[in-house]
Write an enzyme that holds these catalytic residues in place. Sequence first.
Site, mmCIF file in Angstrom:
data_model
loop_
_atom_site.group_PDB
_atom_site.id
_atom_site.type_symbol
_atom_site.label_atom_id
_atom_site.label_comp_id
_atom_site.label_asym_id
_atom_site.label_seq_id
_atom_site.Cartn_x
_atom_site.Cartn_y
_atom_site.Cartn_z
ATOM 1 N N GLN A 237 9.862 -7.346 -1.318
ATOM 2 C CA GLN A 237 8.727 -7.545 -2.397
ATOM 3 C C GLN A 237 9.008 -7.169 -3.773
ATOM 4 O O GLN A 237 8.481 -7.794 -4.863
ATOM 5 C CB GLN A 237 7.455 -6.654 -1.807
ATOM 6 C CG GLN A 237 7.856 -5.223 -2.229
ATOM 7 C CD GLN A 237 6.681 -4.157 -1.368
ATOM 8 O OE1 GLN A 237 6.541 -4.223 -0.426
ATOM 9 N NE2 GLN A 237 5.953 -3.685 -2.473
ATOM 10 N N CYS B 110 2.675 -5.547 -0.694
ATOM 11 C CA CYS B 110 3.059 -5.105 0.721
ATOM 12 C C CYS B 110 1.737 -5.601 1.590
ATOM 13 O O CYS B 110 2.243 -6.225 2.657
ATOM 14 C CB CYS B 110 3.313 -3.663 0.989
ATOM 15 S SG CYS B 110 1.649 -2.808 0.274
ATOM 16 N N HIS C 221 0.210 1.822 2.206
ATOM 17 C CA HIS C 221 1.322 1.040 2.157
ATOM 18 C C HIS C 221 1.104 -0.089 3.637
ATOM 19 O O HIS C 221 1.007 0.624 4.727
ATOM 20 C CB HIS C 221 2.975 1.350 2.176
ATOM 21 C CG HIS C 221 3.895 0.627 2.351
ATOM 22 N ND1 HIS C 221 4.048 -0.666 1.614
ATOM 23 C CD2 HIS C 221 4.892 0.377 3.429
ATOM 24 C CE1 HIS C 221 4.991 -1.239 1.841
ATOM 25 N NE2 HIS C 221 5.631 -0.406 2.841
#
Lengths: 70, 214
Positions: free
Chosen positions: B19, B25, B162
């Site tokens: 990323q 994410c 995340h």
Amino acid sequence: EGKGEFESCNRCFQNATERHAYLNSFSTQPQSAKYGLNQFSSLSPEEFRDLYLRAIPEQALPFFGSKTKE
Amino acid sequence: LPAKFDWRDRAVVAPVQNQQACGSCWAFSVVGAMQAAKAIAGMPLEELSVQQVIDCCFQNGGCNGGSPTKALFWLQRTRINLVPQSEYPYKAKNGMCHFFSHPKGGVALRNFTTFDFSGQEEAMKAELVERGPLSAVVDAVSWQDYLGGIIQHHCSSRWPNHAVLVVGYDATGEIPFWIVQNSWGTDWGNEGYVYVKLGSNLCGIADSVAAVLV
């Protein structure tokens, strides 16, 4: 890029090394997680969080089994 | 349920991506789940456009972060065709949303479910086997220093931050673990993957989980 940048980076590495020693002290088995220097070691935890930990969770419903799910 | 199950063995998981310096994410997690669902449905495995989700899902903040669930709601409501990555490449920054009137390839989301599987990781295993790789939101603060192996400590579930893709599990050894694809490149962890102990909701891996259908 400058002395300040270097010192900040150096401090991040020193702090990271201390973190690694602590985290690895719990890794007693061969398959346990290992912690050490990687591509994120020059970032402070705050910088790492601001750059990479940007997901916003939504409250999910508890799973009650397949009947409820259907 | 089998003692070990890994969707990578069935060639439905695309390679690990990076990323870069973009808080995307959430988009990688959702797109990873859609890519796998498409391949499980019998269509060819192809990388789909993460950039399209970043640019076009206005409910989220692009590189400033977002929620996988909001992205899934958007994909379901709009029935938008997620185009191949080759058509709409990743740029690691926010951009203008491109519209494709006649997209080549790609896929649209039919349905999705989200669940809190905390305390019920056996049911989460069943969902993974039955439905395909799962999008999950975890607390990844300690992953900054991770090099490899099975995470068993120092991973709280208090602050999910995340998004990742759970692609399998392995309960054949002494420590059962989830096999999780991350989006920080192949230099990180176990060639881009992280193993998280199964059964104690470590890192909050079971708290916010989504399965998709295309």
